[in-house]
Write a protein that holds these residues in place. Structure first.
Motif, PDB file in Angstrom:
ATOM      1  N   UNK A 159      19.897 -39.442 -59.782  1.00 10.51           N
ATOM      2  CA  UNK A 159      20.981 -39.214 -60.750  1.00 10.51           C
ATOM      3  C   UNK A 159      21.312 -40.537 -61.428  1.00 10.51           C
ATOM      4  N   UNK A 160      21.526 -40.473 -62.739  1.00  9.85           N
ATOM      5  CA  UNK A 160      22.004 -41.645 -63.469  1.00  9.85           C
ATOM      6  C   UNK A 160      23.509 -41.706 -63.280  1.00  9.85           C
ATOM      7  N   UNK A 161      23.995 -42.588 -62.432  1.00  8.09           N
ATOM      8  CA  UNK A 161      25.423 -42.608 -62.091  1.00  8.09           C
ATOM      9  C   UNK A 161      26.185 -43.495 -63.082  1.00  8.09           C
ATOM     10  N   UNK A 162      27.183 -42.955 -63.738  1.00  7.36           N
ATOM     11  CA  UNK A 162      27.994 -43.790 -64.650  1.00  7.36           C
ATOM     12  C   UNK A 162      28.763 -44.854 -63.859  1.00  7.36           C
ATOM     13  N   UNK A 163      28.670 -46.114 -64.282  1.00  3.68           N
ATOM     14  CA  UNK A 163      29.380 -47.172 -63.549  1.00  3.68           C
ATOM     15  C   UNK A 163      30.878 -47.156 -63.832  1.00  3.68           C
ATOM     16  N   UNK A 164      31.590 -48.046 -63.166  1.00  2.00           N
ATOM     17  CA  UNK A 164      33.031 -48.186 -63.403  1.00  2.00           C
ATOM     18  C   UNK A 164      33.294 -48.511 -64.876  1.00  2.00           C
ATOM     19  N   UNK A 165      34.483 -48.136 -65.324  1.00  2.00           N
ATOM     20  CA  UNK A 165      34.878 -48.413 -66.705  1.00  2.00           C
ATOM     21  C   UNK A 165      36.237 -49.111 -66.664  1.00  2.00           C
ATOM     22  N   UNK A 166      36.206 -50.449 -66.585  1.00  2.00           N
ATOM     23  CA  UNK A 166      37.456 -51.203 -66.385  1.00  2.00           C
ATOM     24  C   UNK A 166      38.511 -50.908 -67.445  1.00  2.00           C
ATOM     25  N   UNK A 167      38.101 -50.711 -68.694  1.00  2.00           N
ATOM     26  CA  UNK A 167      39.088 -50.479 -69.759  1.00  2.00           C
ATOM     27  C   UNK A 167      39.950 -49.254 -69.490  1.00  2.00           C
ATOM     28  N   UNK A 168      39.389 -48.268 -68.791  1.00  2.00           N
ATOM     29  CA  UNK A 168      40.145 -47.047 -68.478  1.00  2.00           C
ATOM     30  C   UNK A 168      40.627 -47.037 -67.030  1.00  2.00           C
ATOM     31  N   UNK A 169      40.411 -48.144 -66.346  1.00  2.00           N
ATOM     32  CA  UNK A 169      40.768 -48.249 -64.920  1.00  2.00           C
ATOM     33  C   UNK A 169      40.084 -47.142 -64.113  1.00  2.00           C
TER      34      UNK A 169
END
Lengths: 50, 254
Positions: B160-170
């Motif tokens: 699975x291509x796992x989406x990484x963390x997105x700091x801008x949206x916490x």
């Protein structure tokens, strides 16, 4: 009575078994109501057009 | 076979079943003009309804939608079918909320969508709640995309291509698990969104129409990409936040 079955099958695309479960009727009844309901609709459509 | 027996079988033929495999029915049709016309009439009626299904689905016969939803509620009203575990109180409350919200909130959706997507949402919301309550999200430290993908591949044989963390949206990527839905081939990616648990379920070989739902005390965002359906789940009240991160996850979870 027929309309519900036709609707659930042809508009909502439930399977015969799902219709039987939802309406709490035997699957044979589902098929016979579906058959008669569709024919009624066909006759209504063709009568109206003619 | 008489006309009545044959008629009961003809609906299936209008639905695409192969007539030639049923010799007694074929024999009857050859001798009965009234029955011979039935498959054509049924096919026409079905075609007309299918062509207008999208616009018709919001105007079901009076009482039908309520009846179907009420019946579905009975099928889902099953605290006794939920796992009898120590946090059963939470699950019972969850099940009660599920029935109420489903009955009140789902009446505007097409029935097929209600049944299929609501049942999926029920299972995944329960899975989401169970996973964060019992298993937790590892040690509370975010993990990288590479770690998450390696874990899924190594421990569950899932790619699975796992989406990484997105700091801008916490939005923090916390852990990955296998979800038992779909023969265990679905992946569950666990996030924290402003500290709130959020699950992204990636389910192969499944197609569902895009939807934003509020069912079972949870908010869900559903989309399909190729031959896969993703469902984003969080507790009720996070709908707006889910809608904001959903496009990012949809793009990243290839």
């Amino acid at each position: 009575m027929f309309r519900e079955v036709v609707w659930l099958r042809d508009v909502d695309e439930l399977t015969y078994q799902e219709i039987a479960d939802v309406l709490e009727i035997p699957i044979g009844t589902v098929m016979s109501r579906l058959s008669r309901g569709r024919k009624q609709l066909y006759h209504a459509l063709t009568t109206k057009r003619s | 076979m008489d006309c009545r027996e044959v008629e009961d079988k003809l609906a299936a033929f209008a639905d695409g079943e192969d007539l030639s495999a049923h010799a007694p029915i074929v024999a009857h049709l050859q001798t009965c003009g009234a029955c011979r016309a039935s498959p054509h009439a049924q096919s026409v009626a079905r075609t007309v309804l299918r062509a207008r299904a999208a616009e018709l689905s919001s105007v079901a016969p009076p009482g039908l939608r309520t009846r179907v939803v009420a019946n579905l509620g009975q099928h889902l009203k099953a605290p006794e079918t939920l796992p009898d575990i120590s946090w059963g109180g939470r699950l019972t409350a969850f099940a009660t909320a599920a029935i109420v919200v489903l009955t009140l909130g789902a009446v505007l959706l097409p029935v097929a969508t209600i049944r299929s997507t609501a049942l999926l949402a029920a299972q995944l919301a329960l899975d989401h709640l169970k996973c964060f309550t019992i298993e937790g999200d590892a040690d509370g430290t975010p993990i990288s995309k590479a770690e998450a993908e390696a874990t899924l591949r190594r421990e569950y044989d899932l790619v699975v291509d796992v989406p990484p963390s997105l700091p801008d949206e916490r939005l923090d990527l916390m852990a990955v698990r296998r979800c038992l839905y779909g023969d265990g081939r679905a992946a569950r990616v666990m996030y924290r969104l402003d500290g709130e648990p959020v699950s992204l379920f990636v389910i192969p070989d499944l197609s569902r129409p895009p939807a934003e739902l509020s069912l079972f005390g949870h908010d869900q965002v559903v989309w399909t990409a190729g031959d896969r359906t993703d469902m984003l789940v969080a507790r009720a009240g996070l709908r707006e936040r889910l809608s904001r991160v959903a496009p990012y996850l949809r793009t990243e979870a290839k």
